[in-house]
Write a protein that holds these residues in place. Sequence first.
Motif, PDB file in Angstrom:
ATOM      1  N   LYS A  12     -31.959  13.634  58.333  1.00 43.75           N
ATOM      2  CA  LYS A  12     -30.517  13.420  58.526  1.00 43.75           C
ATOM      3  C   LYS A  12     -30.016  12.521  57.407  1.00 43.75           C
ATOM      4  N   GLY A  15     -23.222  11.143  55.460  1.00 43.16           N
ATOM      5  CA  GLY A  15     -22.300  11.690  54.480  1.00 43.16           C
ATOM      6  C   GLY A  15     -22.090  10.735  53.309  1.00 43.16           C
ATOM      7  N   GLY A  54     -20.555  13.542  57.801  1.00 45.62           N
ATOM      8  CA  GLY A  54     -19.290  13.863  57.138  1.00 45.62           C
ATOM      9  C   GLY A  54     -18.474  12.638  56.780  1.00 45.62           C
ATOM     10  N   GLY A  55     -19.102  11.454  56.958  1.00 43.35           N
ATOM     11  CA  GLY A  55     -18.361  10.202  56.812  1.00 43.35           C
ATOM     12  C   GLY A  55     -17.802   9.958  55.423  1.00 43.35           C
ATOM     13  N   ARG A  59     -13.949  10.796  59.271  1.00 41.27           N
ATOM     14  CA  ARG A  59     -14.559  10.436  60.560  1.00 41.27           C
ATOM     15  C   ARG A  59     -13.478  10.462  61.632  1.00 41.27           C
ATOM     16  N   GLY A  60     -13.795  11.098  62.745  1.00 42.30           N
ATOM     17  CA  GLY A  60     -12.832  11.220  63.841  1.00 42.30           C
ATOM     18  C   GLY A  60     -12.314   9.877  64.330  1.00 42.30           C
ATOM     19  N   ASP A  74     -11.907  14.653  65.434  1.00 46.86           N
ATOM     20  CA  ASP A  74     -13.340  14.962  65.433  1.00 46.86           C
ATOM     21  C   ASP A  74     -13.600  16.373  64.883  1.00 46.86           C
ATOM     22  N   VAL A 135     -23.010  18.856  66.908  1.00 42.64           N
ATOM     23  CA  VAL A 135     -23.289  19.637  68.122  1.00 42.64           C
ATOM     24  C   VAL A 135     -22.159  20.639  68.384  1.00 42.64           C
ATOM     25  N   ALA A 137     -19.051  19.837  69.168  1.00 41.26           N
ATOM     26  CA  ALA A 137     -18.100  19.319  70.168  1.00 41.26           C
ATOM     27  C   ALA A 137     -17.611  17.943  69.728  1.00 41.26           C
ATOM     28  N   THR A 142     -22.885  13.274  64.065  1.00 40.85           N
ATOM     29  CA  THR A 142     -23.963  14.096  63.504  1.00 40.85           C
ATOM     30  C   THR A 142     -25.338  13.502  63.822  1.00 40.85           C
TER      31      THR A 142
HETATM   32  N1  UDP Z   1     -18.340  15.051  64.698  1.00 42.82           N
HETATM   33  C1  UDP Z   1     -18.079  15.469  65.994  1.00 42.82           C
HETATM   34  N2  UDP Z   1     -19.080  16.078  66.717  1.00 42.82           N
HETATM   35  C2  UDP Z   1     -20.333  16.242  66.224  1.00 42.82           C
HETATM   36  C3  UDP Z   1     -20.599  15.792  64.901  1.00 42.82           C
HETATM   37  C4  UDP Z   1     -19.592  15.198  64.166  1.00 42.82           C
HETATM   38  O1  UDP Z   1     -16.970  15.322  66.487  1.00 42.82           O
HETATM   39  O2  UDP Z   1     -21.183  16.797  66.925  1.00 42.82           O
HETATM   40  C5  UDP Z   1     -17.248  14.472  63.873  1.00 42.82           C
HETATM   41  C6  UDP Z   1     -16.941  13.019  64.193  1.00 42.82           C
HETATM   42  O3  UDP Z   1     -15.555  12.836  64.034  1.00 42.82           O
HETATM   43  C7  UDP Z   1     -17.680  12.280  63.080  1.00 42.82           C
HETATM   44  C8  UDP Z   1     -17.481  13.214  61.909  1.00 42.82           C
HETATM   45  O4  UDP Z   1     -17.621  14.516  62.500  1.00 42.82           O
HETATM   46  O5  UDP Z   1     -17.110  11.024  62.819  1.00 42.82           O
HETATM   47  C9  UDP Z   1     -18.459  13.050  60.771  1.00 42.82           C
HETATM   48  O6  UDP Z   1     -19.758  12.878  61.243  1.00 42.82           O
HETATM   49  P1  UDP Z   1     -20.520  11.454  61.237  1.00 42.82           P
HETATM   50  O7  UDP Z   1     -19.557  10.342  61.473  1.00 42.82           O
HETATM   51  O8  UDP Z   1     -21.659  11.578  62.187  1.00 42.82           O
HETATM   52  O9  UDP Z   1     -21.048  11.398  59.742  1.00 42.82           O
HETATM   53  P2  UDP Z   1     -21.968  10.322  59.001  1.00 42.82           P
HETATM   54  O10 UDP Z   1     -21.654   8.968  59.533  1.00 42.82           O
HETATM   55  O11 UDP Z   1     -23.387  10.678  59.290  1.00 42.82           O
HETATM   56  O12 UDP Z   1     -21.629  10.509  57.563  1.00 42.82           O
END
Ligand code: UDP
Length: 239
Positions: A12, A15, A54-55, A59-60, A74, A135, A137, A142
């Motif tokens: 993993k 982002g 996707g950060g 980020r949602g 999200d 997932v 949803a 992630t």
């Molecule tokens: N997200 C979501 N459902 C999931 C995975 C991701 O709603 O199953 C959205 C959520 O808004 C999250 C964004 O996608 O903030 C980016 O993913 P994440 O923050 O996990 O990214 P990372 O911190 O690993 O870069």
Amino acid sequence: MSLPTIKRVLLKLSGEVLMGNQQFGIDPEFVAELAKEVKAAKETGLEICLVIGGGNIFRGMAGAAKGMDRAQADYMGMLATVMNALAMQNALEQLGVQTRVQSAIEMDKVCEPVIRRRAERHLEKGRVAIFAAGVGAPYFTTDSGAALRAAEMKCDALLKGTSVDGVYDSDPKHNPDAVRFDTVTYDRVLADNLKVMDASAVALCRDNKIPIVVFSIREKGNLARVLAGEGVQTIVQDL
Ligand code: UDP
């Protein structure tokens, strides 16, 4: 405490590591460096599943904090993870590594839907399986997507490559005296709310006995070192 023999791994990547030294988005040169690390790991004979956050794009929670509807924000975050997955697919294939992207939000013009048996076949054929859209949803991250895919693909470990070199008893960015754990239990992580992954991801790994290895992906060669049991890392597992 060391890791069990790893044949199949879920890697993993946050982002933010795709940004390189930028403040936002994707740095193709840095993604190419990350792809080299993945290729080197694959050449040791490992089967590799990849999940990328996707950060670096959206980020949602950040959208919700500025007044957006959380679920809508999200979904935007999930779409950001698909962009990152495509960037990594491009970088890996430029190095001659075959890949397939499977997204939890179907978009058949750009990638496959998540189909576990098909993903199994990709791994058998030596392809890297990249899972996008978490997932599928809202109200998840992630990290939860990574734990879910690690469980259903029966991975021997979940490697979390991030910008810190492990799990600390307090935030090392704010506390110079923070101490890094070599190993720590899932229950301690949950009870002390240690910043590893979100609670649902940690609980899913605990219930399925998947060790979580937290390490910095920013230093060259670190993925290989960690896989060889030589790197600086924290292993989260039952003692
Ligand atoms: N997200 C979501 N459902 C999931 C995975 C991701 O709603 O199953 C959205 C959520 O808004 C999250 C964004 O996608 O903030 C980016 O993913 P994440 O923050 O996990 O990214 P990372 O911190 O690993 O870069």
